[in-house]
Design a protein around this motif. Structure first.
Motif, mmCIF file in Angstrom:
data_model
loop_
_atom_site.group_PDB
_atom_site.id
_atom_site.type_symbol
_atom_site.label_atom_id
_atom_site.label_comp_id
_atom_site.label_asym_id
_atom_site.label_seq_id
_atom_site.Cartn_x
_atom_site.Cartn_y
_atom_site.Cartn_z
ATOM 1 N N ALA A 83 0.830 -1.205 0.000
ATOM 2 C CA ALA A 83 0.000 0.000 0.000
ATOM 3 C C ALA A 83 0.861 1.249 0.000
ATOM 4 C CB ALA A 83 -0.919 0.005 1.227
ATOM 5 N N LYS A 84 0.370 2.272 -0.715
ATOM 6 C CA LYS A 84 1.023 3.575 -0.660
ATOM 7 C C LYS A 84 0.233 4.486 0.277
ATOM 8 C CE LYS A 84 -1.175 5.333 -4.908
ATOM 9 N NZ LYS A 84 -0.922 5.784 -6.290
ATOM 10 N N GLU A 85 0.894 5.537 0.725
ATOM 11 C CA GLU A 85 0.318 6.394 1.755
ATOM 12 C C GLU A 85 -0.323 7.630 1.149
ATOM 13 O OE1 GLU A 85 1.622 8.012 6.197
ATOM 14 O OE2 GLU A 85 3.132 7.208 4.826
ATOM 15 N N LEU A 86 -1.543 7.936 1.600
ATOM 16 C CA LEU A 86 -2.205 9.175 1.221
ATOM 17 C C LEU A 86 -1.734 10.351 2.062
ATOM 18 C CD1 LEU A 86 -5.992 8.248 0.811
ATOM 19 C CD2 LEU A 86 -4.373 8.856 -0.998
ATOM 20 N N TYR A 354 6.299 2.166 0.209
ATOM 21 C CA TYR A 354 5.155 1.274 0.305
ATOM 22 C C TYR A 354 5.294 0.453 1.587
ATOM 23 C CZ TYR A 354 4.171 1.805 -4.763
ATOM 24 O OH TYR A 354 3.847 2.278 -6.009
ATOM 25 N N GLU A 371 -1.408 -3.471 -5.732
ATOM 26 C CA GLU A 371 -1.098 -2.176 -5.108
ATOM 27 C C GLU A 371 -2.360 -1.560 -4.538
ATOM 28 O OE1 GLU A 371 0.186 2.254 -6.598
ATOM 29 O OE2 GLU A 371 1.379 0.566 -7.357
ATOM 30 N N ARG A 372 -2.326 -1.276 -3.256
ATOM 31 C CA ARG A 372 -3.451 -0.627 -2.582
ATOM 32 C C ARG A 372 -3.199 0.871 -2.571
ATOM 33 N NH1 ARG A 372 -6.802 -4.613 -2.987
ATOM 34 N NH2 ARG A 372 -8.201 -3.263 -1.775
ATOM 35 N N GLN A 373 -4.245 1.639 -2.797
ATOM 36 C CA GLN A 373 -4.086 3.081 -2.977
ATOM 37 C C GLN A 373 -4.011 3.850 -1.663
ATOM 38 O OE1 GLN A 373 -3.489 4.331 -6.151
ATOM 39 N NE2 GLN A 373 -3.317 2.106 -6.377
ATOM 40 N N SER A 374 -4.207 3.160 -0.554
ATOM 41 C CA SER A 374 -4.139 3.823 0.754
ATOM 42 C C SER A 374 -3.944 2.779 1.842
ATOM 43 C CB SER A 374 -5.425 4.613 1.027
ATOM 44 O OG SER A 374 -5.480 5.045 2.376
ATOM 45 N N ASP A 377 -7.083 0.979 3.316
ATOM 46 C CA ASP A 377 -7.703 -0.264 2.853
ATOM 47 C C ASP A 377 -7.709 -1.310 3.971
ATOM 48 O OD1 ASP A 377 -7.772 1.113 0.487
ATOM 49 O OD2 ASP A 377 -6.812 -0.443 -0.704
ATOM 50 N N TYR A 393 -12.579 6.504 4.245
ATOM 51 C CA TYR A 393 -11.491 6.237 3.307
ATOM 52 C C TYR A 393 -11.192 4.741 3.243
ATOM 53 C CZ TYR A 393 -10.527 11.250 3.282
ATOM 54 O OH TYR A 393 -10.628 12.615 3.141
ATOM 55 N N GLU A 395 -10.544 1.126 0.446
ATOM 56 C CA GLU A 395 -11.281 0.105 -0.291
ATOM 57 C C GLU A 395 -10.987 -1.242 0.360
ATOM 58 O OE1 GLU A 395 -13.378 0.483 -2.811
ATOM 59 O OE2 GLU A 395 -13.129 2.675 -2.823
#
Length: 404
Positions: A83-86, A354, A371-374, A377, A393, A395
């Protein structure tokens, strides 16, 4: 009803995030680089059979686009991804809060990288309210190095050692005997109140013991004073739903003790794992057991000790079967991180990376999560797992946790 266990492998990043250049962290990869360093030092690849079976190496190679030099490679038997960080920073509260569904979308306050770095008016007021003769440090510093430099002067003068880093943090080191643990906590309380208007994320009490710079050592009585998350987190939702939210280690401090129903302190990696294992035996249904394994970050990442980091990771891997063998059919184990701290990178700060997202429930199928967008998740998935209302926030990937 369901239970969940989060093992937060503090700082175990798996490759530079897409915005790493903004943070000066291009090329960072905590896991891959510590594995390389271990092999270069010992001549052998590090065996991590249990973490590999949970998908850690696959997640790292997918995220970092870099081969991991690990022995005894096992095919994953869990859901795995990265996952990447928002959130706007790469600090501890941001990573933890985002994972619980509340990303930090504002900018923290930071101190300038100058000496002195703290506003004089703040220091004057702190000394006045805390009845201390002054402070030492007043700079960016490594927590261990500054003890060697200023610990003896602190003991002689009674002036606490105050320092910061690129994170939004004000750290206060003081000797447990000569200064006093209660007094250190009182000074931190005062600093926390004064720093709220500057939007500083954390004040950290850093107690230590010893007789000279040769043997000063931090103790397990660290305490973090965090601002409140800007919105209710997954922890709040579960507690309000009658569930148990059980903090092990510094989790309660990071969430400013909000949404926590039980707290357990335990110094050191093995004690934290033992306490987690003990709590799994006792925790009722509708419980979240949340453990921060801080040694990876504090003892090895920040101190830039990649071989020590690798050896600690092996200890974690060796212990994992104890946790896995205690999982029931309705238990979910998640292993992740809050940021990176590449022990081969210059400086001693966190790295924008990540983080792994490993999820396992007994009998499930191998499932790539991609890849998770946040980080959120994870929180959304746990909200689904506990049948809570959706978080704002994230998914969820609950449908990926199918039984074989």
């Amino acid at each position: 009803m369901a239970r969940a266990i989060i093992l937060m492998a503090d700082s175990l990043g798996v490759g530079a995030a897409p915005d790493a250049e903004k943070f000066g962290d291009v090329g960072s990869n905590t896991l891959a680089h510590l594995l390389e360093a271990y092999k270069a030092d010992t001549g052998n690849a590090l065996p991590l059979p249990n973490l590999t079976k949970l998908g850690l190496v696959d997640a790292c190679e997918s995220a970092g686009k870099k081969a991991c030099q690990v022995a005894e490679r096992q095919p994953p038997e869990a859901a795995w991804g990265y996952a990447k960080e928002l959130s706007s920073g790469k600090d501890t509260p941001s990573g933890h809060w985002e994972m619980a569904g509340v990303p930090v979308l504002f900018d923290w306050g930071y101190f300038p990288n100058t000496t002195p770095c703290f506003p004089q008016a703040f220091i004057d007021e702190l000394c006045k309210r805390a009845s201390i003769p002054g402070i030492l440090g007043n700079c960016y510093a490594s927590g261990t190095t500054i003890l060697e430099q200023l610990g003896e002067e602190h003991v002689k003068t009674g002036m606490p050692i105050c320092y910061t880093s690129v994170d939004s943090v004000f750290q206060i080191a003081a000797h447990e005997q000569s200064f006093g643990l209660d007094k250190l906590y009182q000074v931190c309380d005062i600093a926390r109140a004064l720093l709220d208007e500057m939007n500083i994320g954390r004040v950290i009490a850093r107690p230590f013991i010893g007789t000279s710079s040769a043997d000063f050592i931090r103790t397990g009585n660290r305490r973090d004073y965090s601002v409140l998350p800007p919105a209710p987190t997954l922890l709040d939702k579960l507690a309000e739903d009658g569930g148990e939210v059980i903090s092990i280690g510094k989790i309660a401090d990071i969430y400013a003790h909000q949404g926590i129903t039980q707290k357990h302190k335990a110094p050191g990696l093995m004690n934290l794992l033992d306490k987690t294992s003990e709590v799994i035996d006792e925790a009722p249904d509708h419980s979240l057991i949340f453990t921060n394994l801080v040694d990876f970050d504090e003892k090895f990442g920040h101190r830039r000790k990649p071989v020590g980091y690798a050896e600690a990771l092996k200890q974690f891997d060796d212990y994992l079967p104890t946790i896995l063998n205690k999982l029931g059919a309705n238990d979910l184990l998640i292993i992740t991180a809050d940021h990176g701290c590449d022990p081969t990178a210059p400086g001693n700060d966190h790295t924008r990376e990540y983080v792994p997202v490993l999820a396992y429930t007994p009998g499930m199928k191998n499932t790539p999560l991609g890849e998770r967008q946040s980080f959120a998740d994870i929180g959304q998935t746990l909200a689904q797992w506990f049948n809570l209302s959706a978080l704002e926030y994230g998914e969820g990937f609950i449908t990926s946790l199918n039984k074989a």
